[in-house]
Design a protein around this motif. Structure first.
Motif, mmCIF file in Angstrom:
data_model
loop_
_atom_site.group_PDB
_atom_site.id
_atom_site.type_symbol
_atom_site.label_atom_id
_atom_site.label_comp_id
_atom_site.label_asym_id
_atom_site.label_seq_id
_atom_site.Cartn_x
_atom_site.Cartn_y
_atom_site.Cartn_z
ATOM 1 N N SER A 21 -28.767 0.064 -13.532
ATOM 2 C CA SER A 21 -28.613 0.771 -12.256
ATOM 3 C C SER A 21 -27.914 -0.100 -11.228
ATOM 4 N N GLU A 22 -28.327 -1.368 -11.141
ATOM 5 C CA GLU A 22 -27.690 -2.288 -10.209
ATOM 6 C C GLU A 22 -26.247 -2.548 -10.621
ATOM 7 N N ASN A 57 -24.254 -0.469 -12.142
ATOM 8 C CA ASN A 57 -23.459 0.704 -11.755
ATOM 9 C C ASN A 57 -23.148 0.705 -10.272
#
Length: 400
Positions: A144-145, A147
């Motif tokens: 997530s980070e 992305n």
């Protein structure tokens, strides 16, 4: 000089306190003053402190840069040219950097994932310099980070690409024969080695008003722009396939790849390329610009003429965007053309070629089939014919 903390190991007791930092000066251990202690004396004091250690520390900011690891930053080069124009036209005030920081210019660098560094966890970003000499691999805490960072960097780089297109066209403004640059940027091309194994190689692509140009690195000068590794005319190039991500079953580096293929008719046959991009927007823009560029090139060029042999006669085959097919020969005494036959595009029932020199054009039972010796590979004319027809359909609001 007090004893200083130069390194904290992750997961160890000092790290778990979240109260010690690189650059802290140890003033005392369990009330034992260490302000003037030697290194050996400080070590002995720590060893006899027992399981519970009460440290008195003071953070000394001015000495911190001397203890932080700087090897990775010092190895980051990125000193290549980063403008198409003279520095006097592009010079901007530079922001002062900390001594333990490194500035990495994003302009025409290549941001990618799963290229040189396999990353099944999707936590890694790759940033490659415009001259191909330097790379920076960034590993994030989680996908997530990764992305979030990828999208933020990619957005800024896309803006810089648009600025670069303006710059490069300004560089060629006084050269009348120069083609306008429509789009530039980094992609990866699928290549095969001597054993047949394939891999992805970074390639810098430029789309002009006439051609597709491929380079190994960013061509910053006029001389470098004039010598692409590969050059293909847009009018003889077609998009063959474009694939988006398979969301239902993602295998990093396999089903998550965004790709499109091109095929170009050349005098040596059909030359095919497979390219990879990073986002769906990139895929849409590249394929759109290639298709629209080919159609615009067709309407600008209008016609091509080929020397052919037909029924033992040396003739010219003219392919015209509006008028279709014309076979003619030149009268040497008058300088005028004699037309053997003419057919609009809608009369063509079928075309075929042997990939060597023979072209068959079938205009139906009323007009029969015509066999032409093209004096070389017929593929360039076949691809131009397809582009003419595709452009005409597009101009009518239809899709080829």
């Amino acid at each position: 000089m007090p004893i200083l903390v130069s390194k904290i190991f992750k997961g160890m007791a000092a790290d778990l306190t979240h109260q010690l930092y690189v650059g802290d000066a140890i003033l005392s251990v369990n009330q034992e003053d260490l302000r003037d202690a030697t290194h050996d004396e400080a070590v002995r004091a720590l060893k006899r402190s027992g399981k519970i250690v009460d440290l008195e520390v003071k953070y000394l900011r001015e000495v911190t840069p001397y203890f932080r690891k700087t090897t990775s930053l010092s190895e980051v080069g990125w000193d290549a040219q980063n403008t198409f124009l003279p520095k006097s036209q592009t010079a901007l005030p530079q922001r002062a950097l900390r001594s333990d920081a490194k500035s990495v210019p994003l302009k025409l660098s290549y941001l990618t994932r799963n290229l040189s560094m396999p990353d099944p966890d999707m936590r890694t970003l790759e940033l490659h310099s415009s001259d191909g000499r330097n790379s920076c691999i960034l590993r994030c805490q989680d996908p997530s980070e990764a992305n979030l960072w990828f999208n933020a960097i990619h957005t800024n780089m896309s803006f810089l690409v648009e600025q670069s297109v303006i710059e490069v066209n300004q560089m060629f403004v006084n050269i009348p024969e120069a083609s306008e640059i429509k789009r530039i940027g980094w992609l990866s091309e699928k290549v095969a080695n001597a054993t047949g194994n394939t891999s992805w190689k970074p390639v810098f692509m430029a789309i002009t008003s006439k051609d597709i140009l491929l380079y190994d690195i960013v061509p910053w000068t006029k001389e470098e722009w004039a010598t692409p590794v590969v050059s293909h005319p847009l009018i003889a190039t077609r998009i063959t396939q474009a694939s988006s991500k398979n969301i239902s079953h993602i295998i990093p580096g396999v089903t998550d790849l965004l790709t499109f293929g091109t095929r170009t008719g050349t005098r040596n046959g059909v030359e095919a390329h497979m390219f990879r991009v990073e986002t769906n927007r990139d895929l849409a823009r590249w394929t759109r610009d290639l298709i629209q560029g080919a159609h615009q090139s067709a309407t600008n060029i209008k016609e091509i003429t080929c020397e052919v042999t037909w029924q033992g006669q040396e003739c010219q085959l003219v392919l015209h965007y509006e008028n279709g097919f014309t076979l003619r020969n030149l009268k040497e005494d008058s300088g005028e053309y004699t037309m053997h036959w003419h057919f609009p595009f809608e009369k063509l029932h079928m075309s075929a070629d042997d990939g060597q020199h023979t072209l068959w054009l079938d205009f139906g039972s009323d007009h029969g089939e015509h066999v032409l010796d093209m004096h070389g590979c017929p593929k360039p004319l076949i691809f131009v014919l397809h582009t003419f027809l595709s452009a005409k359909l597009s101009s009518m609001g239809l899709f080829a």
